[in-house]
Scaffold this motif. Structure first.
Motif: not given
Length: 925
Positions: A17-25, A82-88
């Motif tokens: 669930h790490v990636l889902a948590d990062i994208a949502r947060a 990468v996901l955190s920065r891209a989602a931002q």
């Protein structure tokens, strides 16, 4: 399980669930920054979680149908950042995107087995227009620059060193069924024409798509260079194989004039959570060459070098043949040579173990046999010291149970794992059989030793060499590692074999599956197909009656992967007029209920997706036959009418002439329905199909073929085949049937010319007859689709119609091929044992020779040996040999039809033949 294994497994469950948590947060934080309400969810965003992708879309936003999409690569370690920065970036832009749902999914997407057209794509971004695409690409580049990620081969990199790539493709346009019967993403050109959005292994935008990116103004390479110079000394001229990780090439070393093999490892491909990638594995392989090359175990290293972050390994080229190819015929003629080779192989393994290493991937594909009968090991990248931490990878069939069941990352196993692999390699080499590798479910339903014994008994029966080596195979492949033979015992056993006695022994009958085994496979398979059907509800129907990975991209109604083949099988079994009382009453009742549900689901699906396409297996022609047969079995006039009306709606001329996708398949369906229904409306379109095929024929005085037009929108465009599925044999089978039933001499004359064409094209190896794919050569296969079985299927019918001995002789040659390759054939009707067994039953019925029926029982025994348990049901795996799917040509339905015909007789399905035809020819009904 070791403590390390338990810890790794625990981390894996948490990481899911790490990636889902990062994208949502990240998106929640962006929303808060822009004044959104504080909630537990992500206001203004919709998440659709699936496998392998999670889709993230601003609420209420309509995505354009196609355009310049962006892809961002990552490694499993860099993915969270990468996901955190891209989602931002994407959150502020309110731009839709998708990402690999879990780190495990990403490991697959950057792995060596991933297709080159999709490798490396961690995040896909769908910009609203070209101008925004350029701006978003720059922002994503700046946000992720410096983080690691692999190259994306289908795209062009946004800037050197960037994780951001781009290509032109479909965004949200629904996939549609193409002319080949598969769902495809279709691009719309400015002139309104459509073309498939193909994910090639190189950047290939449509000619009409104007690229808005600066780097896109550079020319696109359309042809490969004739030669490439590497390290100022290696001239690469030929690829041995391509792959996501980098490929293998044959080159000339200009400093010595010798041929070398060069392997390439791309950066960050095969990356895992330990931080290592394929380049690290290649460096390790280079060390193994340094250690074992001078010992005569493997090739010698020539040079390890880098270029543009890619790592290359040049090594000595060992002239020879891989063991899997060498052993196909050698052991039958030279038992002494085989035993000598096995002694040498055991010696190589002993040398590796003596240096303190285990191979971890000993397979026939990793052993090269030289011209003088010696052998060498290749691809030692997995070799390790027992107990050291490694990623647990293996080749199915050649890994012991403890290796298959090990955690993804943990200590390397000991020498006992190599001993099991040695036994599996001997089994494969001397019998051409695939060792067992699929697990029963639930686990422990049978002992592993029992499964190995079954495969060995079936594979070695009748073969003196395999019989002599069976104790060695069983001794090495014991489930308990402590009970496996050691190498000293292996060498002693090989020394004691009397090769002269083995060589003088005659081959005897193979293992034949008796009626009890046939009934078990048939009845369990039927129960499994009923148990796994999922029609959904009237208000929420499923998209596929039997979902599987391969079926999801194909027509859900068609015979090949979909419902029609199963419907046709069940209809036969529940109709007393066709099958008699061969099933228990409760089974017949369950099948009747299932048949009604499947047929009604198919009618509703057809109404939702009209596609008047021809073709017996991939098109709607086979569906029309299935619906009519269901109506006949159920006494349902509406279903009979639906089948007839669907058949009458199909085009009778079509660019593709073949049985599977084209007009010959439509003709075969029309002819069958005319015969069984008596509906005179069907005769005229059946005649029209024959007329079109005669017109499309490419003739010479001695030959006739049916090439598929090069400009037809199909992956088969330009093909010119001999086989049944796409070429001469299948098309001629319809013309022969049409000529007989319709009284058409022109059809019969062309059918005979087709037979002459096939007889002239046969290539013999002893008695066995083989055919290339077509007049322009191609692979020689034993199968129904493109090989001996399908061509023999036609030739034996041509003999029955003409009495010409040359057609019978060629059909017999095809039967010899089919019987001789049974141990290493697939399982299914299209390219495996079920289709090949049907051909042997044709030979038995049409020639009145029971010996062919006995050979078909030997093929059934091979199916028995490969079957796995699913909750107590013994079922045969599908075309991929990894799972259980139901489709006719690719899964269980075709297997069950073969078993039913083997056990109870009857006509060959999809051939416009009836019980009366079988009776007239003297076959069993």
């Amino acid at each position: 399980m070791t403590e390390l294994g338990a810890a790794v497994d625990g981390i894996s469950r948490v990481d899911r669930h790490v990636l889902a948590d990062i994208a949502r947060a990240t998106l929640r934080r962006v929303t808060d920054e822009t004044g959104g309400a504080e909630t537990e969810g992500v206001p203004g965003w919709e998440f659709k979680v699936g496998s392998p992708w999670t889709y993230v879309t601003p609420a209420g936003l309509a995505t354009q149908a196609q355009g310049w999409k962006l892809h961002i690569s990552a490694t499993p370690l860099s993915a969270p950042l990468v996901l955190s920065r891209a989602a931002q970036v994407l959150g502020h832009r309110r731009c839709p995107f998708k990402y690999a749902t879990t780190l495990d999914e990403l490991v697959q997407l950057v792995g060596r087995s991933q297709g080159r057209g999709s490798v490396g794509k961690f995040i896909t971004v769908y910009p609203p227009n070209d101008e925004a695409a350029v701006e978003i690409a720059e922002e994503l580049h700046e946000a992720t620059y410096g983080l690691p990620g692999p190259p994306i081969l289908s795209d062009r990199v946004y800037r050197p060193g960037s994780l951001v790539h781009y290509r032109f493709g479909v965004f949200s346009a629904p996939s549609v069924l193409d002319n080949d019967g598969y769902y495809a993403s279709r691009l719309i050109a400015p002139d309104g024409t459509h073309e498939t959005d193909e994910r090639k292994a190189w950047y290939s935008p449509p000619a009409w798509a104007t690229c808005p990116f600066d780097s896109g103004r550079a020319p696109v390479r359309t042809t490969a260079p004739e030669a490439v110079l590497l390290a100022d000394r290696f001239v690469v001229r030929r690829a041995i194989r391509h792959g996501a990780k980098g490929g293998v090439f044959l080159a000339e070393d200009t400093t010595t004039g010798a041929q070398v093999v060069i392997k390439r490892a791309r950066p960050h491909l095969g990356a895992w959570l330990d931080g290592r990638d394929e380049r690290d594995r290649m460096r390790h392989e280079a060390r193994m060459l340094d250690l074992f090359g001078p010992l005569g175990v493997t090739a010698r290293k020539v040079l390890l070098f880098e270029k543009d972050d890619n790592l290359f390994l040049a090594q000595e080229h060992i002239e020879g043949t891989v063991l899997s190819a060498w052993s196909n015929s050698a052991h039958r003629e030279r038992p002494g040579t085989v035993v000598s080779l096995l002694r040498r192989l055991a010696g190589l393994v002993a040398t590796v173990h003596g240096q303190g290493y285990v191979l971890r991937d000993l397979t026939p594909g990793n052993i090269v046999v030289t011209a003088d009968g010696d052998c060498r090991l290749i691809d030692l990248e997995m070799a390790a010291v027992p107990g050291t931490p490694v990623s647990h990878v293996h080749t199915p069939g050649f890994a012991p149970p403890e290796q298959m069941n090990s955690t993804q990352y943990g200590p390397a196993l000991g020498a006992e794992a190599d001993l099991y692999a040695l036994g599996a390699t001997v089994l494969s080499a001397v019998t051409s059989s695939q060792p067992p590798h699929r697990k029963d479910q639930p686990a422990g339903s049978r002992s592993w030793d029992e499964r190995v014994e079954t495969v060995t008994r079936v594979a070695s029966a009748g073969d003196p060499m395999a019989t002599a080596l069976s104790p060695l195979i069983l001794g090495l492949m014991r489930e308990d590692p402590a009970q496996r033979w050691d190498l000293r015992r292996v060498r002693a056993f090989l020394d004691e074999i009397d090769v002269e006695q083995v060589g003088s022994s005659s081959r005897t009958e193979g293992f034949r599956l008796g009626v009890a085994g046939q009934d078990r496979l048939l009845h369990d398979g039927l129960a499994y197909s009923l148990r796994t059907m999922s029609p959904g509800t009237d208000t929420a129907p499923s998209t596929h009656l039997w979902p599987s990975k391969s079926a999801l991209t194909a027509d859900p109604c068609a015979v090949q992967y979909g419902s029609a083949g199963v419907i046709a099988l069940w209809a036969t079994l529940v109709d007393p007029a066709q099958a008699g009382d061969v099933l228990p009453p409760e089974t017949r009742a369950d099948l009747t209920t299932g048949l009604r549900k499947a047929a009604n689901w198919t009618v509703r699906q057809l109404a939702r997706e009209r596609r008047p396409s021809p073709g017996l297996y991939f098109g709607r022609a086979g569906v029309s036959v299935a619906l009519y047969e269901a109506g006949r079995a159920l006494g349902d006039e509406a279903l009979r009418t639906a089948g007839l009306e669907l058949a009458l709606s199909l085009p009778t001329t079509w660019p593709n002439p073949d049985i599977c996708h084209g007009s010959a398949g439509t003709g075969m369906a029309l002819l069958h329905l005319w015969r069984v229904s008596g509906d005179t409306r069907l005769r005229e379109p059946a005649e029209a199909c024959a007329d079109g095929l005669l017109k499309a024929a490419k003739r010479t005085p001695e030959t006739v073929t049916w090439p598929i037009p090069v400009d037809f929108d199909s992956k088969l465009a330009g093909a010119e085949h001999y086989g049944f599925a796409h070429g001469v044999a299948g098309i001629a089978a319809y013309l022969l049937a049409a000529g007989t039933e319709l009284g058409r001499d022109d059809c019969l004359e062309t059918a005979v010319l087709a037979g002459e064409t096939l007889v002239a094209a046969a290539e013999y190896q002893g008695e066995a007859a083989w055919w290339a794919t077509g007049p322009r050569d191609g692979q020689k296969l034993p199968h129904w689709c493109s090989g001996s079985s399908g061509i023999g299927t036609y030739l034996v019918r041509l003999y029955a119609a003409t009495g010409e001995q040359r057609f019978r002789d060629a059909a017999h040659g095809a039967a010899v091929t089919v019987h001789g390759t049974r141990r290493n054939s697939g399982t299914v009707a299209c390219h495996g044992l079920a289709g090949e067994g049907q051909f042997l039953l044709d030979m038995a019925d049409l020639l009145g020779e029971p010996a062919y029926h006995e050979q078909a029982e030997e093929l059934a025994a091979c199916l028995w040996a490969r079957a796995v348990l699913r909750d107590g049901l013994l079922v045969v795996p599908d075309e991929n040999d990894t799972g259980i799917s139901i489709g006719w040509n690719t899964g269980l339905a075709g297997v069950l039809d073969f078993l039913h015909r083997l056990r109870h007789g009857g006509p060959r399905r999809w051939m416009a033949e009836t019980d009366d035809d079988v009776r007239a020819r003297g076959g069993r009904v």
